[in-house]
Scaffold this motif. Sequence first.
Motif, PDB file in Angstrom:
ATOM      1  N   LYS A   1       1.534   5.875  -7.423  1.00 53.63           N
ATOM      2  CA  LYS A   1      -0.147   6.806  -7.395  1.00 53.63           C
ATOM      3  C   LYS A   1       0.297   8.373  -7.258  1.00 53.63           C
ATOM      4  O   LYS A   1      -0.371   9.040  -7.991  1.00 53.63           O
ATOM      5  N   ASN A   2       0.540   8.449  -5.989  1.00 50.86           N
ATOM      6  CA  ASN A   2       0.615  10.177  -5.540  1.00 50.86           C
ATOM      7  C   ASN A   2       2.095  10.593  -5.543  1.00 50.86           C
ATOM      8  O   ASN A   2       1.458  12.473  -5.663  1.00 50.86           O
TER       9      ASN A   2
ATOM     10  N   LYS B   1       0.832  -0.914   0.285  1.00 51.37           N
ATOM     11  CA  LYS B   1       0.199  -0.259   0.383  1.00 51.37           C
ATOM     12  C   LYS B   1       0.927   1.477  -0.438  1.00 51.37           C
ATOM     13  O   LYS B   1       0.335   2.249  -0.722  1.00 51.37           O
ATOM     14  N   ILE B   2       1.725   1.556   0.842  1.00 48.35           N
ATOM     15  CA  ILE B   2       2.923   2.577   0.777  1.00 48.35           C
ATOM     16  C   ILE B   2       3.432   3.258  -0.847  1.00 48.35           C
ATOM     17  O   ILE B   2       3.700   3.378  -1.686  1.00 48.35           O
TER      18      ILE B   2
ATOM     19  N   ASP C   1       2.683   1.445  -3.354  1.00 45.37           N
ATOM     20  CA  ASP C   1       1.648   1.855  -4.724  1.00 45.37           C
ATOM     21  C   ASP C   1       1.026   3.946  -4.216  1.00 45.37           C
ATOM     22  O   ASP C   1       0.695   3.934  -4.875  1.00 45.37           O
ATOM     23  N   SER C   2       1.194   4.061  -2.871  1.00 41.96           N
ATOM     24  CA  SER C   2       0.664   5.717  -2.598  1.00 41.96           C
ATOM     25  C   SER C   2       2.021   5.689  -3.034  1.00 41.96           C
ATOM     26  O   SER C   2       1.738   7.243  -3.795  1.00 41.96           O
TER      27      SER C   2
END
Length: 147
Positions: free
Chosen positions: A49-50, A42-43, A45-46
């Motif tokens: 993505k961000n 999740k980290i 992916d963030s």
Amino acid sequence: MEQMDKVGKGTKKFFGEFKDFISKGNVIDMAVGVVIGGAFSKIVDSLVKNIITPLISAVVGKETFTDISFKLGSTTIGVGAFIQSVFDFLIMAFVIFVVIKNMSKLKSMMIKEEEVIEEATTKICPYCKTEINIEATRCPNCTSQLD
């Protein structure tokens, strides 16, 4: 009947090995690894993505590669989705590599620190260069007087 006995023994052996596997704690270690891996994913992916994707978007002009496609007859080939997946994988692999490399470096530093903390039990005779007890006042090999 003999065949059934072999199957029964094999099954018992299999489940016995499984019981040993479960009781050793390996399953708990794997479960913790999976949970941490999910959170780490999740980290990353963030991060992609961000932070990374907007930077690429500013340079390339597209937010993601998923928009890249071409028609082959009546079928649309989504090459961009594949490129985006490869890109995400490479970023994930790179981040994992950096984390593992730094963890290994930290671990080796901690091991070196532990080695320094251990008190020496021997010393080297300055005259004959043999290893002797640290409390010795005279070398047992060359009989030199030590400080």
